[in-house]
Design an enzyme around this catalytic site. Structure first.
Site, PDB file in Angstrom:
ATOM      1  N   GLU A 147      99.658  19.030 132.955  1.00 48.63           N
ATOM      2  CA  GLU A 147      98.871  19.631 134.360  1.00 48.63           C
ATOM      3  C   GLU A 147      97.816  18.579 134.797  1.00 48.63           C
ATOM      4  O   GLU A 147      97.749  18.591 136.060  1.00 48.63           O
ATOM      5  CB  GLU A 147      98.365  20.892 133.786  1.00 48.63           C
ATOM      6  CG  GLU A 147      99.674  21.960 133.716  1.00 48.63           C
ATOM      7  CD  GLU A 147      99.129  23.301 133.318  1.00 48.63           C
ATOM      8  OE1 GLU A 147     100.026  24.242 133.171  1.00 48.63           O
ATOM      9  OE2 GLU A 147      98.008  23.643 133.404  1.00 48.63           O
ATOM     10  N   HIS A 150     119.307  37.465 149.102  1.00 47.53           N
ATOM     11  CA  HIS A 150     119.673  36.006 149.571  1.00 47.53           C
ATOM     12  C   HIS A 150     118.939  35.784 150.847  1.00 47.53           C
ATOM     13  O   HIS A 150     118.951  36.493 151.690  1.00 47.53           O
ATOM     14  CB  HIS A 150     121.223  36.022 149.715  1.00 47.53           C
ATOM     15  CG  HIS A 150     121.787  34.645 150.242  1.00 47.53           C
ATOM     16  ND1 HIS A 150     121.868  33.613 149.329  1.00 47.53           N
ATOM     17  CD2 HIS A 150     122.122  34.172 151.454  1.00 47.53           C
ATOM     18  CE1 HIS A 150     122.465  32.629 150.412  1.00 47.53           C
ATOM     19  NE2 HIS A 150     122.590  33.161 151.534  1.00 47.53           N
ATOM     20  N   LEU A 166      97.727  31.289 124.420  1.00 49.94           N
ATOM     21  CA  LEU A 166      98.176  31.631 125.493  1.00 49.94           C
ATOM     22  C   LEU A 166      97.227  32.858 125.994  1.00 49.94           C
ATOM     23  O   LEU A 166      97.284  33.999 125.400  1.00 49.94           O
ATOM     24  CB  LEU A 166      99.620  32.009 125.897  1.00 49.94           C
ATOM     25  CG  LEU A 166     100.735  30.986 125.473  1.00 49.94           C
ATOM     26  CD1 LEU A 166     101.999  31.490 125.530  1.00 49.94           C
ATOM     27  CD2 LEU A 166     100.271  29.672 126.405  1.00 49.94           C
ATOM     28  N   HIS A 207      97.756  35.339 128.227  1.00 46.62           N
ATOM     29  CA  HIS A 207      98.732  36.506 128.330  1.00 46.62           C
ATOM     30  C   HIS A 207      98.947  37.065 126.859  1.00 46.62           C
ATOM     31  O   HIS A 207      99.051  38.286 126.775  1.00 46.62           O
ATOM     32  CB  HIS A 207      99.804  36.338 129.009  1.00 46.62           C
ATOM     33  CG  HIS A 207     100.617  35.140 128.942  1.00 46.62           C
ATOM     34  ND1 HIS A 207     100.260  33.729 129.558  1.00 46.62           N
ATOM     35  CD2 HIS A 207     102.063  34.930 128.357  1.00 46.62           C
ATOM     36  CE1 HIS A 207     101.161  33.070 129.219  1.00 46.62           C
ATOM     37  NE2 HIS A 207     102.122  33.469 128.449  1.00 46.62           N
ATOM     38  N   GLY A 242      98.410  12.791 124.899  1.00 46.75           N
ATOM     39  CA  GLY A 242      99.015  14.173 124.721  1.00 46.75           C
ATOM     40  C   GLY A 242      99.969  14.362 125.876  1.00 46.75           C
ATOM     41  O   GLY A 242      99.329  14.587 127.114  1.00 46.75           O
ATOM     42  N   GLY A 271      85.676  33.716 129.776  1.00 45.29           N
ATOM     43  CA  GLY A 271      85.872  32.674 128.754  1.00 45.29           C
ATOM     44  C   GLY A 271      86.406  31.450 129.207  1.00 45.29           C
ATOM     45  O   GLY A 271      86.341  30.929 130.543  1.00 45.29           O
ATOM     46  N   THR A 272      87.222  30.661 128.367  1.00 44.64           N
ATOM     47  CA  THR A 272      87.912  29.476 128.910  1.00 44.64           C
ATOM     48  C   THR A 272      88.502  29.443 129.882  1.00 44.64           C
ATOM     49  O   THR A 272      88.676  28.753 131.057  1.00 44.64           O
ATOM     50  CB  THR A 272      88.607  28.832 127.602  1.00 44.64           C
ATOM     51  OG1 THR A 272      87.494  28.338 126.573  1.00 44.64           O
ATOM     52  CG2 THR A 272      89.261  27.453 127.936  1.00 44.64           C
TER      53      THR A 272
END
Length: 467
Positions: free
Chosen positions: A187, A445, A320, A322, A180, A40-41
């Site tokens: 992006e 850390h 989206l 997901h 837009g 798909g896209t």
């Protein structure tokens, strides 16, 4: 006529994940894709190629702009946009090949052609040379979306383009004007800005990424401006004129009606996407779309015909990948009698600019509007040892928690690798963690993730340890 337990129309993330899950659950499954490649896209002209372009352009930009800080001097650097594009194409090809493997592995029958309803159980598949029909006990519509435009802007796919064409450009624009200031516009604008283009963004709203927490838009605007991107916020486009390879964009300010005129060689129209249902012949199955072109579904993603479901961009909600995947799994599991759920409040949103932007849950504006009692904890990446070591000082993590219970209500991040960090916030909120729960969990850390811990400590007891 071949019979299937489940027929999926569309092979984007929602469609192929639905098909895989259905097959895992023992259902005889077919998937129909009108294009020659699966995915798909997202896989072909969306998520995957755009991230490949973002990665390559970021490497070039770092090499030419920031390696000297690390004591690295590079000379004779050359940009080969065509080769960069070839790498992107290879990434896409590898992904689509992976999907072919997954279909075979899961014994899913793949049909190539345009799928349309003949009746509520029969799908006609029009291929290049023949048309065949199959029948399904359950049918999932997963046909996705395509780019929108403005009524007064005609996309010619040459100089006035959408993200689809932008991903295949063989040259760096001299001046790209982006209509837009949302995810796609920023992006793709970032890609070409890094490669040397002048980029101007015209946005009707008063902020970029206007659907996200306002603090994120302000910070991203500041960083991108610092890198040279121009913004015309609160401006509506009135006209786009092409003369040869020169384009003129006219826009008017909402506040005072003042007009601006921009000239460039490419105009990228990135004003959102719209559901794609052309050719489905929904009427034959007793279905119709709403005023926004979406297929109407109930809380179980069933259409007006109970055994026909719809998922992803073709229905309500965030567009989206997901989100579509979660819905695909949901429908497959529902069909076999399981009791799945999708928590729509915990679908994260990500912008893959640099710094990255990511968020989940309620924005501060939404909490204010609802009258909720909440507290805010913020931690800047400039106070992070790992971020300083990596020369990544822009951005912050903001945690919103219930004032009385300390439950985390929303997390908003802008900074290095927050597209990955947001997953910890999603898990925390899925299990209804308090800000103190995260603040008392040991984080390695030095890592970027420590910033989330400190932001939670700031929200819980106003006691961030590193600032």
């Amino acid at each position: 006529m071949e019979q299937f337990d489940v027929i999926v129309i569309g092979s984007g993330p929602g469609g192929y994940i639905a098909a895989i899950r259905a097959s895992q659950l023992g259902l005889k499954t077919a998937i129909i894709e009108k294009y020659k490649t699966l995915g798909g896209t997202c896989t072909n002209v969306g998520c995957i190629p755009s991230k490949a372009w973002l990665d390559s352009s970021e490497r070039y930009h770092e090499l030419t702009h920031s390696f000297d800080v690390h004591g690295i001097t590079a000379s004779g650097v050359k940009l080969d946009v065509v080769k960069m594009g070839d790498r992107v194409a290879k990434v896409v090809s590898d992904n689509t090949s992976g999907l072919n493997f997954l279909m075979k592995k899961n014994k899913i029958t793949v049909f190539q052609g345009l799928g349309s309803f003949k009746d509520k159980n029969t799908i006609s598949i029009k291929g290049e040379t023949e048309t065949k029909e199959i029948q399904g006990k359950n049918i999932i519509i997963a046909t996705g979306s395509k780019p929108s435009s403005l009524p007064n802007v005609k996309i010619d796919k040459e100089r006035i383009i959408t993200s689809t064409e932008a991903l295949k450009l063989k040259e760096v624009p001299k001046h790209m004007i982006v209509i837009g200031g949302g995810v796609i516009g920023l992006e793709m604008g970032s890609v070409f800005k890094r490669l040397g283009a002048k980029v101007s963004v015209v946005e009707f709203a008063d902020s970029i990424i206007a659907t996200m927490d306002a603090d994120l838009g302000k910070e991203l605007n500041k960083v991108l401006k610092k890198e040279g991107m121009e913004f015309y916020l609160g401006h509506g486009v009135t006209d786009v004129i092409r003369k040869g390879n020169e384009l003129t964009v006219k826009a008017k300010a909402k506040a005072d009606g003042a007009e601006v005129e921009l000239k460039g060689d490419y105009v990228l129209v990135a004003v959102g996407r719209r559901p794609y249902t052309e050719g489905l012949n929904l009427e034959a199955a007793g279905l119709k779309v709403d005023e926004r072109g979406r297929v109407a579904v109930n809380d179980h993603l069933q259409t007006a015909v109970p055994h026909i479901y719809a998922i992803g961009d073709v229905i309500k909600g965030a567009m989206l990948a997901h989100k579509a995947e979660e819905e695909g799994v949901y429908v497959a599991e529902l069909i076999v009698g399981q009791k799945p759920h999708v928590n729509y409040n915990l679908i994260p949103g990500v912008v893959y600019t640099w710094p990255e932007v990511a968020a989940v849950g309620a924005t501060e504006q939404e909490l204010k509007q609802s009258g909720a009692q909440y507290k805010v904890g913020k931690f800047p990446f400039v106070a992070s040892g790992r971020a300083r070591a990596s020369n990544e000082k822009d951005g912050f993590i903001k945690v919103l928690a219930d004032k009385n219970t300390d439950e985390i209500l929303g997390v908003h991040m802008i900074g290095p690798r927050v597209a990955d960090l947001i997953a910890e916030a999603v898990i925390a909120m899925e299990f209804r963690a308090s800000a103190e729960d995260i603040g008392r969990s040991c984080h390695a850390h030095p890592t970027y993730a420590e910033a989330f811990k400190d932001a939670c400590l700031a929200a819980s007891e106003n006691r961030a340890l590193n600032m």
